[in-house]
Scaffold this motif. Sequence first.
Motif, PDB file in Angstrom:
ATOM      1  N   ASN A  19       0.791  -1.131  -0.180  1.00 17.50           N
ATOM      2  CA  ASN A  19      -0.280   0.006  -0.013  1.00 17.50           C
ATOM      3  C   ASN A  19       0.773   1.375   0.092  1.00 17.50           C
ATOM      4  O   ASN A  19       0.427   2.259  -0.329  1.00 17.50           O
ATOM      5  CB  ASN A  19      -1.025  -0.071   1.116  1.00 17.50           C
ATOM      6  CG  ASN A  19      -2.048  -0.876   1.070  1.00 17.50           C
ATOM      7  OD1 ASN A  19      -2.405  -1.574  -0.030  1.00 17.50           O
ATOM      8  ND2 ASN A  19      -2.612  -1.328   2.038  1.00 17.50           N
ATOM      9  N   LEU A  20       1.996   1.186   0.539  1.00 17.06           N
ATOM     10  CA  LEU A  20       2.897   2.070   0.515  1.00 17.06           C
ATOM     11  C   LEU A  20       3.748   2.240  -0.808  1.00 17.06           C
ATOM     12  O   LEU A  20       4.578   3.266  -1.181  1.00 17.06           O
ATOM     13  CB  LEU A  20       4.007   2.232   1.548  1.00 17.06           C
ATOM     14  CG  LEU A  20       3.615   2.349   3.021  1.00 17.06           C
ATOM     15  CD1 LEU A  20       4.274   1.843   3.941  1.00 17.06           C
ATOM     16  CD2 LEU A  20       2.837   3.771   3.197  1.00 17.06           C
ATOM     17  N   GLY A  21       3.729   1.378  -1.889  1.00 17.47           N
ATOM     18  CA  GLY A  21       4.300   1.273  -3.110  1.00 17.47           C
ATOM     19  C   GLY A  21       5.505   0.253  -3.215  1.00 17.47           C
ATOM     20  O   GLY A  21       6.247   0.206  -4.081  1.00 17.47           O
ATOM     21  N   PHE A  22       5.741  -0.642  -2.197  1.00 18.39           N
ATOM     22  CA  PHE A  22       6.737  -1.580  -2.310  1.00 18.39           C
ATOM     23  C   PHE A  22       6.334  -2.689  -2.667  1.00 18.39           C
ATOM     24  O   PHE A  22       5.937  -3.540  -1.843  1.00 18.39           O
ATOM     25  CB  PHE A  22       7.286  -1.492  -0.683  1.00 18.39           C
ATOM     26  CG  PHE A  22       8.708  -2.249  -0.602  1.00 18.39           C
ATOM     27  CD1 PHE A  22       9.348  -3.037  -1.655  1.00 18.39           C
ATOM     28  CD2 PHE A  22       9.593  -2.150   0.677  1.00 18.39           C
ATOM     29  CE1 PHE A  22      10.367  -3.782  -1.365  1.00 18.39           C
ATOM     30  CE2 PHE A  22      10.735  -2.822   0.837  1.00 18.39           C
ATOM     31  CZ  PHE A  22      11.169  -3.776  -0.149  1.00 18.39           C
ATOM     32  N   ASN A  23       6.480  -2.714  -3.809  1.00 18.75           N
ATOM     33  CA  ASN A  23       5.593  -3.824  -4.423  1.00 18.75           C
ATOM     34  C   ASN A  23       6.177  -5.291  -4.434  1.00 18.75           C
ATOM     35  O   ASN A  23       5.503  -6.279  -4.655  1.00 18.75           O
ATOM     36  CB  ASN A  23       5.370  -3.207  -6.175  1.00 18.75           C
ATOM     37  CG  ASN A  23       4.208  -2.392  -6.140  1.00 18.75           C
ATOM     38  OD1 ASN A  23       3.671  -2.426  -5.418  1.00 18.75           O
ATOM     39  ND2 ASN A  23       4.701  -1.374  -7.201  1.00 18.75           N
ATOM     40  N   ASP A  24       7.462  -5.436  -4.538  1.00 21.31           N
ATOM     41  CA  ASP A  24       8.215  -6.711  -4.256  1.00 21.31           C
ATOM     42  C   ASP A  24       8.761  -7.198  -2.867  1.00 21.31           C
ATOM     43  O   ASP A  24       9.533  -7.917  -2.779  1.00 21.31           O
ATOM     44  CB  ASP A  24       9.362  -6.670  -5.441  1.00 21.31           C
ATOM     45  CG  ASP A  24      10.527  -5.715  -5.200  1.00 21.31           C
ATOM     46  OD1 ASP A  24      10.185  -4.607  -4.298  1.00 21.31           O
ATOM     47  OD2 ASP A  24      11.536  -5.900  -5.516  1.00 21.31           O
ATOM     48  N   VAL A  25       8.004  -6.631  -2.064  1.00 24.30           N
ATOM     49  CA  VAL A  25       8.257  -6.682  -0.767  1.00 24.30           C
ATOM     50  C   VAL A  25       8.230  -8.038  -0.386  1.00 24.30           C
ATOM     51  O   VAL A  25       9.051  -8.671   0.719  1.00 24.30           O
ATOM     52  CB  VAL A  25       7.580  -5.812   0.349  1.00 24.30           C
ATOM     53  CG1 VAL A  25       6.076  -6.145   0.282  1.00 24.30           C
ATOM     54  CG2 VAL A  25       8.256  -5.763   1.770  1.00 24.30           C
ATOM     55  N   SER A  26       7.334  -9.053  -0.791  1.00 25.95           N
ATOM     56  CA  SER A  26       7.114 -10.423  -0.605  1.00 25.95           C
ATOM     57  C   SER A  26       8.336 -11.183  -0.869  1.00 25.95           C
ATOM     58  O   SER A  26       8.753 -12.210  -0.124  1.00 25.95           O
ATOM     59  CB  SER A  26       5.989 -10.961  -1.098  1.00 25.95           C
ATOM     60  OG  SER A  26       6.323 -11.078  -2.658  1.00 25.95           O
ATOM     61  N   GLU A  27       9.408 -10.770  -1.726  1.00 21.70           N
ATOM     62  CA  GLU A  27      10.788 -11.125  -1.955  1.00 21.70           C
ATOM     63  C   GLU A  27      11.620 -10.972  -0.771  1.00 21.70           C
ATOM     64  O   GLU A  27      12.346 -11.908  -0.520  1.00 21.70           O
ATOM     65  CB  GLU A  27      11.235 -10.822  -3.096  1.00 21.70           C
ATOM     66  CG  GLU A  27      10.451 -10.892  -4.235  1.00 21.70           C
ATOM     67  CD  GLU A  27      11.249 -10.487  -5.669  1.00 21.70           C
ATOM     68  OE1 GLU A  27      12.399 -10.248  -5.567  1.00 21.70           O
ATOM     69  OE2 GLU A  27      10.432 -10.058  -6.680  1.00 21.70           O
ATOM     70  N   TYR A  28      11.170 -10.300   0.332  1.00 20.67           N
ATOM     71  CA  TYR A  28      12.209 -10.016   1.222  1.00 20.67           C
ATOM     72  C   TYR A  28      11.773 -10.393   2.665  1.00 20.67           C
ATOM     73  O   TYR A  28      12.490 -10.652   3.506  1.00 20.67           O
ATOM     74  CB  TYR A  28      12.463  -8.260   1.727  1.00 20.67           C
ATOM     75  CG  TYR A  28      13.006  -7.672   0.672  1.00 20.67           C
ATOM     76  CD1 TYR A  28      14.379  -7.448   0.415  1.00 20.67           C
ATOM     77  CD2 TYR A  28      12.408  -7.253  -0.581  1.00 20.67           C
ATOM     78  CE1 TYR A  28      14.933  -6.757  -0.557  1.00 20.67           C
ATOM     79  CE2 TYR A  28      13.026  -6.789  -1.836  1.00 20.67           C
ATOM     80  CZ  TYR A  28      14.025  -6.474  -1.829  1.00 20.67           C
ATOM     81  OH  TYR A  28      14.992  -5.740  -2.732  1.00 20.67           O
ATOM     82  N   LEU A  29      10.486 -10.730   2.779  1.00 16.23           N
ATOM     83  CA  LEU A  29       9.830 -11.105   4.000  1.00 16.23           C
ATOM     84  C   LEU A  29       9.315 -12.605   4.094  1.00 16.23           C
ATOM     85  O   LEU A  29       8.447 -13.080   3.306  1.00 16.23           O
ATOM     86  CB  LEU A  29       8.722 -10.470   4.432  1.00 16.23           C
ATOM     87  CG  LEU A  29       8.793  -8.836   4.633  1.00 16.23           C
ATOM     88  CD1 LEU A  29       7.782  -7.913   4.912  1.00 16.23           C
ATOM     89  CD2 LEU A  29       9.712  -8.477   5.945  1.00 16.23           C
ATOM     90  N   GLY A  30       9.909 -13.573   4.785  1.00 16.59           N
ATOM     91  CA  GLY A  30       9.364 -14.716   5.012  1.00 16.59           C
ATOM     92  C   GLY A  30       8.918 -15.178   6.385  1.00 16.59           C
ATOM     93  O   GLY A  30       8.760 -14.519   7.210  1.00 16.59           O
ATOM     94  N   ASP A  31       8.219 -16.275   6.414  1.00 15.75           N
ATOM     95  CA  ASP A  31       7.369 -16.682   7.665  1.00 15.75           C
ATOM     96  C   ASP A  31       8.451 -16.912   8.699  1.00 15.75           C
ATOM     97  O   ASP A  31       8.421 -16.887  10.080  1.00 15.75           O
ATOM     98  CB  ASP A  31       6.603 -17.996   7.445  1.00 15.75           C
ATOM     99  CG  ASP A  31       5.306 -17.531   6.732  1.00 15.75           C
ATOM    100  OD1 ASP A  31       4.815 -16.433   6.939  1.00 15.75           O
ATOM    101  OD2 ASP A  31       4.684 -18.248   5.817  1.00 15.75           O
TER     102      ASP A  31
END
Length: 194
Positions: A19-31
């Motif tokens: 929502n802030l515009g960080f579109n590929d953040v899922s590549e950085y955050l894991g469970d």
Amino acid sequence: MGGVLVDLNRHACIEAYENLGFNDVSEYLGDYGQKGEFLQLEEGSISSEIFFEKIRTHIPEASDAEITAAFCKFLVDMPLYKLEMLRKLKEKGYRLLLLSNTNPLLFPYICETYFTRQGLTISDYFTDLFLSYEIGAIKPDPKAFEAVIAGSGINPEETLFIDDSQENLDVAITFGFETYLAPQNSDFSSIFNM
């Protein structure tokens, strides 16, 4: 701490950053682990200030407060029964140590939001804290376990290590710890007959 005591929601955190515009953040955050600047913050190799600067390369207009608030969306809640479980164990004379992969943005929020709900502080629940960004090592790195053993003087053979990651438990076993796998966001208080 995260996943074992504090319920997590990775998707809420990803959505907040997107929502802030960080579109590929899922590549950085894991469970069970982070990458890039998120990992660097967690292992203490960069400061919060440098972390904010690095995140702004992805979302230039975001403030420190917005970046922190989005990160805190990872945290859902800490059920009160888990706080009560910790308190009862400590009252029975058990020494409780916390080894957590965390960072200087989330940890203060966790302490202020969850551990103060019963008029106490985190030190009322734990004897010692071993935080990845302070000890410079993250689980499953053996250095994290070595820091706990050296810093606390515990005997691993007399210590139960609880985690939500089998990989972390596997390393703990090599040091002689008894282990218990607590699936993320689960109630494991029954193992203490409470």
